[in-house]
Design an enzyme around this catalytic site. Structure first.
Site, PDB file in Angstrom:
ATOM      1  N   ASP A   1       0.851  -1.185   0.000  1.00 23.01           N
ATOM      2  CA  ASP A   1       0.000   0.000   0.000  1.00 23.01           C
ATOM      3  C   ASP A   1       0.895   1.246   0.000  1.00 23.01           C
ATOM      4  O   ASP A   1       1.812   1.333  -0.809  1.00 23.01           O
ATOM      5  CB  ASP A   1      -0.962  -0.037   1.197  1.00 23.01           C
ATOM      6  CG  ASP A   1      -2.105   0.960   1.054  1.00 23.01           C
ATOM      7  OD1 ASP A   1      -3.109   0.615   0.419  1.00 23.01           O
ATOM      8  OD2 ASP A   1      -1.984   2.085   1.556  1.00 23.01           O
TER       9      ASP A   1
ATOM     10  N   HIS B   1      -4.625  -7.835   0.789  1.00 23.22           N
ATOM     11  CA  HIS B   1      -3.933  -6.554   0.873  1.00 23.22           C
ATOM     12  C   HIS B   1      -3.114  -6.390   2.148  1.00 23.22           C
ATOM     13  O   HIS B   1      -2.050  -5.777   2.124  1.00 23.22           O
ATOM     14  CB  HIS B   1      -4.981  -5.437   0.781  1.00 23.22           C
ATOM     15  CG  HIS B   1      -4.400  -4.080   0.577  1.00 23.22           C
ATOM     16  ND1 HIS B   1      -3.723  -3.733  -0.574  1.00 23.22           N
ATOM     17  CD2 HIS B   1      -4.395  -2.966   1.362  1.00 23.22           C
ATOM     18  CE1 HIS B   1      -3.329  -2.472  -0.487  1.00 23.22           C
ATOM     19  NE2 HIS B   1      -3.717  -1.983   0.679  1.00 23.22           N
TER      20      HIS B   1
ATOM     21  N   TYR C   1      -4.247  12.936  -1.311  1.00 19.96           N
ATOM     22  CA  TYR C   1      -4.267  14.200  -2.040  1.00 19.96           C
ATOM     23  C   TYR C   1      -2.855  14.607  -2.454  1.00 19.96           C
ATOM     24  O   TYR C   1      -2.621  15.009  -3.603  1.00 19.96           O
ATOM     25  CB  TYR C   1      -4.894  15.290  -1.167  1.00 19.96           C
ATOM     26  CG  TYR C   1      -5.062  16.616  -1.875  1.00 19.96           C
ATOM     27  CD1 TYR C   1      -6.257  16.933  -2.519  1.00 19.96           C
ATOM     28  CD2 TYR C   1      -4.025  17.555  -1.896  1.00 19.96           C
ATOM     29  CE1 TYR C   1      -6.408  18.149  -3.169  1.00 19.96           C
ATOM     30  CE2 TYR C   1      -4.170  18.770  -2.545  1.00 19.96           C
ATOM     31  CZ  TYR C   1      -5.367  19.059  -3.173  1.00 19.96           C
ATOM     32  OH  TYR C   1      -5.518  20.253  -3.829  1.00 19.96           O
TER      33      TYR C   1
END
Length: 419
Positions: free
Chosen positions: A181, A385, A320
Site C-alpha cells: 500500500d 492486501h 491528495y
C-alpha cells in the site's frame, strides 16, 4: 534534545473512551435496500453489530495493555521544508549480532499494528541458520500515534525522508525495507534518494506496476502481447486481471474521494465513529482473502484510528498529496514531490516481489521487473492486501528466503556491531 528517543506508552484517557461510547450509542444509522449484501458498501447488519460491540463489550484497556507489551518510542523528526513532527514507532531488536535492520512501512487503512504478528519470528528465529532482523515499524505521520504536518505537500518523499532519518538515528546506516500500500510507494520514494548507499534491498507486496510499453519495457511488452494474442494468459493472470478490474470499477471510489476532497470526508471520519468504522471495515472485508476477522480485531484496528494523535482525517491527506505531486496549481515549489509513475522507474536496489491473489491489484509479476534488480519473487496461493496481518508466515518466509543463505539479497546489508 530534539534528537532524543523517548519511550512511549499508549494511554487513552477515560474521558476519550466514554466519549467514544456515547457517540456510538447515539449513532443514527441509514436505511438499506433489500438484498444488496455488500454490493453498495458495508452491510447495515455488520456495522450495527460492530458498533454495538464496540460500545458495550469491547475492552480497549485489554487491547491497550497487549500493545504496550511492545517497545514503543517517539522521536522528533523533520522533513526539509516542514515543521518537526513527533513520530511514533515500534522498535524490536534481535539478540543476534548479525541481524539485518528492516523498516516496515504500513499503508491505509492499516497501522503499525500490521507488523505485530511478524515481530517475534523475524527478530528471534528458532533456527539459527535463518536470518534475523531488527524491525522498525513506525506510524506514518498522521497515523496512529505520530503527529501530522499542518503544511501542504507532505507526500511520499517526505514520509521517506522522515523514515530514513529515523533509521539513521537508530544507528542503521544500511538497511532493508518492506512495504505494501503506501508502504510500497514510500519505500520506492526512499529508494530514489537513499539506494544503493543506505537502502540495499526492498521487499514489496503490492502489484502496483505500470502496463509495459514498447519504449519503456520492450521485453515485458512483447511477453504480454504474445500472451494476449498467441499463447493466452495463465489462469492466475486471468483471475488477477479480473480482480484488478473489479477494484478499478467497483472498489476504488474511496481513492477518488480521499485524493480530491480529504477535508470533506474528514468531517465524517473525525466526528462519527460509525462513519469511520463503516469506511474502513468495508476495506478490511473487500481487500482480504476471506480473512476471518473477529470483532475484537476490527475494533482494535479502528480504535487506533479513532484515538490517533492527529485524528482520523489526517490519515487520508496523503492521497491528495501524492495524486497532486506534479500539479503546479496546488503543489509547493520548494519541496520534492515525485509522481507515482516516477516512483516505479528503475532503481539500483535489490527487489523482492510478493504477489497475493486477493490484493486490490493482481498483475503479472514480470510487469514489475523494471523497478530494480529482482532477486526474489513469490506467488502466494492465498492472501490479500494486509499480508503481514492475514498471512504473517508468508511474509516471514519471504524475508527469510530473500535474505537467507541462498537468497538473492544475502549479504546485501552490511551489519555493523552496535556499541
Amino acid at each position: 534534545m530534539a534528537d532524543e528517543i523517548k519511550p512511549f506508552t499508549i494511554a487513552i484517557p477515560d474521558a476519550g473512551l466514554e466519549d467514544l461510547k456515547e457517540r456510538l450509542r447515539r449513532a443514527r444509522f441509514p436505511d438499506e435496500l433489500e438484498g444488496v449484501g455488500n454490493d453498495m458498501g458495508a452491510p447495515l447488519k455488520d456495522v450495527k453489530r460492530l458498533a454495538t460491540y464496540w460500545a458495550e463489550k469491547y475492552d480497549w484497556r485489554k487491547a491497550e495493555a497487549a500493545l504496550n507489551e511492545l517497545p514503543h518510542f517517539t522521536t522528533q523528526l523533520q522533513a526539509d521544508g516542514f515543521e518537526p513532527l513527533n513520530v511514533h514507532f515500534v522498535h524490536v531488536r534481535s539478540s543476534r549480532a548479525d541481524a539485518i535492520p528492516l523498516l516496515f512501512s504500513h499503508g491505509w487503512p492499516g497501522s503499525f499494528l500490521e507488523a505485530t504478528k511478524i515481530l517475534k519470528p523475524l527478530t528471534e528465529p528458532s533456527d539459527a541458520a535463518q536470518p534475523a532482523f531488527h524491525v522498525v515499524a513506525p506510524s506514518l505521520p498522521g497515523y496512529g500515534f505520530s503527529e501530522a504536518s499542518k503544511k501542504r505537500g507532505f507526500s511520499a518523499d517526505q514520509h521517506g525522508e522522515v523514515f530514513h532519518k529515523l533509521m539513521l538515528r537508530l544507528g542503521y546506516d544500511e538497511y532493508a525495507t518492506q512495504g505494501g500500500d503506501w508502504g510500497f510507494l514510500i519505500t520506492r520514494a526512499m529508494g530514489i534518494k537513499y539506494a544503493p548507499k543506505h537502502i540495499k534491498a526492498q521487499h514489496l507486496n503490492l502489484d502496483r506496476f505500470p502496463q509495459p510499453t514498447l519504449m519503456k519495457a520492450p521485453l515485458a511488452f512483447f511477453r504480454t502481447m504474445i500472451s494476449a494474442l498467441i499463447t493466452g494468459f495463465s489462469e492466475r493472470e486471468k483471475k488477477g486481471f479480473k480482480r484488478s478490474k473489479w477494484f478499478k470499477d467497483e472498489g476504488s471510489g474511496y481513492f477518488s474521494v480521499q485524493s480530491t476532497r480529504p477535508q470533506t470526508i474528514g468531517y465524517g471520519l473525525e466526528d462519527s465513529p460509525v462513519a469511520l468504522l463503516a469506511w474502513i471495515y468495508e476495506k478490511l472485508v473487500d481487500w482480504t482473502d476471506a480473512y476471518p476477522w473477529t470483532d475484537d480485531e476490527v475494533c482494535t484496528w479502528i480504535s487506533i484510528y479513532w484515538f490517533s494523535t492527529a485524528g482520523p482525517r489526517a490519515s487520508v491527506q496523503l492521497y491528495y498529496e501524492v495524486v497532486h505531486a506534479n500539479n503546479p496549481q496546488v503543489q509547493r515549489n520548494d519541496v520534492v514531490a515525485t509522481s507515482p509513475d516516477d516512483l516505479l522507474a528503475w532503481q539500483d536496489v535489490k527487489v523482492g516481489l510478493a504477489h497475493f491473489p486477493q490484493d486490490v491489484l493482481s498483475l503479472p509479476g514480470y510487469w514489475g521487473h523494471g523497478m530494480g534488480n529482482v532477486v526474489y519473487e513469490k506467488y502466494h496461493e492465498k492472501g490479500g492486501h494486509f499480508a503481514a496481518w492475514e498471512e504473517p508466515d508468508a511474509i516471514v518466509a519471504d524475508l527469510r528466503e530473500m535474505f537467507g543463505e541462498k537468497g538473492g539479497a544475502k549479504g546485501a546489508v552490511k551489519v555493523k556491531a552496535r556499541l
